[in-house]
Design an enzyme around this catalytic site. Structure first.
Site, short mmCIF file in Angstrom:
data_model
loop_
_atom_site.label_atom_id
_atom_site.label_comp_id
_atom_site.label_asym_id
_atom_site.label_seq_id
_atom_site.Cartn_x
_atom_site.Cartn_y
_atom_site.Cartn_z
N SER A 142 0.80 -1.23 0.00
CA SER A 142 0.00 0.00 0.00
C SER A 142 0.83 1.27 0.00
O SER A 142 0.77 2.09 0.92
CB SER A 142 -0.96 -0.01 1.19
OG SER A 142 -1.71 -1.19 1.18
N ARG A 157 7.33 6.49 -4.39
CA ARG A 157 7.84 7.10 -3.15
C ARG A 157 7.25 6.36 -1.96
O ARG A 157 6.22 5.71 -2.06
CB ARG A 157 7.48 8.59 -3.07
CG ARG A 157 5.99 8.82 -3.02
CD ARG A 157 5.58 10.27 -2.84
NE ARG A 157 4.14 10.36 -2.92
CZ ARG A 157 3.46 10.41 -4.07
NH1 ARG A 157 4.11 10.43 -5.22
NH2 ARG A 157 2.14 10.44 -4.08
N ASP A 195 -5.22 -2.53 -2.39
CA ASP A 195 -6.31 -3.01 -1.52
C ASP A 195 -7.69 -2.92 -2.18
O ASP A 195 -8.57 -3.74 -1.90
CB ASP A 195 -6.30 -2.30 -0.14
CG ASP A 195 -6.38 -0.79 -0.23
OD1 ASP A 195 -6.36 -0.24 -1.35
OD2 ASP A 195 -6.47 -0.15 0.84
MG MG Z 1 -8.03 -1.33 4.95
#
Ligand code: MG
Ligand code: ADP
Length: 459
Positions: A142, A157, A195
């Site tokens: 993530s 980044r 996600d």
């Molecule tokens: Mg979550």
């Protein structure tokens, strides 16, 4: 002060039907330009995931999730009937690893995979196993990456306190694969997973019979969405790539990164409180849609509104509260809590304000505060519903299928009372009453576990 200014404050958060339709129109425009060109306000990232689970998938897969302070390793058993079993372990990432070398960080991650396999899949280490025993792994990562294939993505980044400098610009799947190989593990990093994509995949697998899952939506700390797009519409990847991919599938899942929609707040509007909140953030002027919608921000919007009520409308008269003036003091759960208070005297709200901000209040004040809370929560859900509707119109889903399914994950959706009802209100405005009834909206289970495993399986 006057009732009038409380009304004004509340109204500043409301979006009428004309605005909701303008929001949907602009969203479709920005989405389309993001599919055609790089460097657009909405990034519309191609994920190279070109298959949606049907619920019949079977097998054992690994999934790992690096997203913040913890690293999660799990193995998922897909039973082939929309159900699954999961075994998992979790370990904290030390501050040292967060700012060290990529060797140290990814070496540590690989070690955790090894430890997990030793504990739960001892058979993996048997000598006589051939290549058919290689375990596929889905990697939920993530952080911003530039994805170029289903298991290839270069790190743009770091965020959230990570700063492993030599990893920037490198393919994170390869960094993990190299370390797994060093440990002689028969594990293949098969998919890099966002996600939102995991949420879509997990929802599609777990709701068999309803194979029209078209979207995975996150309404948690942040907000984002992935959806099923017609491959031919993704022109920015080049005609050649489209042609090649279309030999095996007509679609691709796109990660919209819709948090950056309507950067100039042309249609979503900007209240006094939105401007102050924006000035308190590190990425000023960016992710304005996310700052109107997601869990990280709604508590602060409420606090800023309470400050206004205190200073301009004499709320909490002759009391002083340091807490009230402390930025980010309130969490979005505060809104859920007040929204859920249905007692006639709003006793729960009284207790809550006392405990969190050390303020006592009159019943009239609490009634007004409840209206403000509702206005902030409703605006968040109305915005989410409007852009969900916009995407469904853009993909012509209502022409293609009898029922459309939307999977959602995140605490705001899960816990804010009436959030889905509000989503449906604006969805109805955008897609029409008949179509709104054809949209199923429901929680997706464990996107970064079972969703990531499914990505690895279909890769
Ligand atoms: Mg979550
Ligand atoms: P993440 O997005 O990090 O995966 P969550 O989906 O749990 O995690 O979302 C966390 C966000 O949800 C936080 O910003 C928090 O403010 C918000 N939140 C936590 N509890 C509630 C609640 N009861 N009602 C509404 N929002 C909540």
């Amino acid at each position: 002060m006057t009732k009038f200014s409380v009304d004004e404050l509340v109204n500043s958060f409301s979006l009428d039907n004309v605005q909701l339709k303008r929001i949907a129109d602009l969203f479709i425009k920005e989405a389309e330009s993001g599919l055609e060109n790089d460097g657009q306000p909405m990034t519309m990232i191609p994920t190279y995931v070109t298959a949606i689970p049907s619920g019949n998938e079977k097998g054992t897969l690994l999934a790992v999730d690096l997203g913040g302070t913890n690293f999660r390793v799990c193995s998922v058993n897909l039973n082939g009937d929309g159900t699954f079993g999961i075994v998992q372990s979790r370990v904290a990432i030390s501050n040292e690893l967060m700012v060290g070398t990529s060797n140290a960080l990814f070496g540590f991650l690989a070690q955790q995979v090894k430890k997990f396999l030793k504990q739960h899949h001892e058979d993996h280490f048997a000598e006589d196993k051939g290549p058919e025993h290689v375990l596929k792994l889905g990697f939920t990562f993530s952080f911003p990456v530039n994805q170029t294939a289903i298991n290839r993505g270069t790190l743009i980044r770091w965020t959230k306190g990570f700063d492993v400098k030599d990893a920037v610009g490198k393919d994170v799947c390869q960094l993990l694969q190299e370390q797994l190989d060093k440990l002689k593990l028969k594990v293949h990093v098969a998919a890099l997973v966002n996600d939102t994509v995991g949420t879509l995949m997990s929802r599609a697998y777990c709701s068999p019979g309803k194979q029209e899952t078209q979207m995975g939506v996150i309404l948690g700390t942040g907000t984002n969405c992935a959806y099923v797009e017609n491959l031919n519409a993704v022109t920015k990847i080049g005609a050649e790539t489209v042609l090649k991919l279309s030999e095996s599938s007509p679609m691709m899942i796109i990660n919209t990164e819709w948090g950056s929609f309507d950067k100039g707040c042309l249609t979503i509007g900007q209240t006094l409180f939105d401007s102050i909140l924006d000035s308190e953030t590190l990425n000023k002027g960016y992710h304005m849609f996310e700052k109107h919608v997601s869990g990280m921000f709604l508590g602060e919007l409420l606090r800023l509104a309470l400050v206004e009520l205190h200073t301009k409308c004499d709320f909490f008269a002759s009391q002083h509260s340091d807490a009230l003036f402390k930025p980010w003091k309130l969490d979005t759960s505060a809104l859920s809590f007040i929204e859920a208070d249905t007692s006639t005297d709003l006793d729960e709200t009284e207790k809550f304000l006392l405990a969190s901000l050390h303020l006592t209040s009159t019943l009239a004040e609490r009634k007004s505060i409840k209206l403000v809370v509702d206005a902030i929560g409703k605006r968040s859900a109305h915005l989410a519903g409007a852009v969900i509707g916009a995407l469904l119109l853009h993909t012509q889903s209502f022409e293609k299928m009898p029922q459309v399914d939307v999977g959602v994950d995140g605490s705001v959706f899960k816990f804010y009372p009436g959030y889905e009802k509000y989503i449906r209100e604006s969805l109805r405005v955008v897609v029409g009453e008949q179509n709104e009834k054809r949209v199923a909206i429901g929680l997706a289970e464990d996107g970064s576990g079972v969703g990531a495993a499914l990505c690895a399986l279909v890769a």
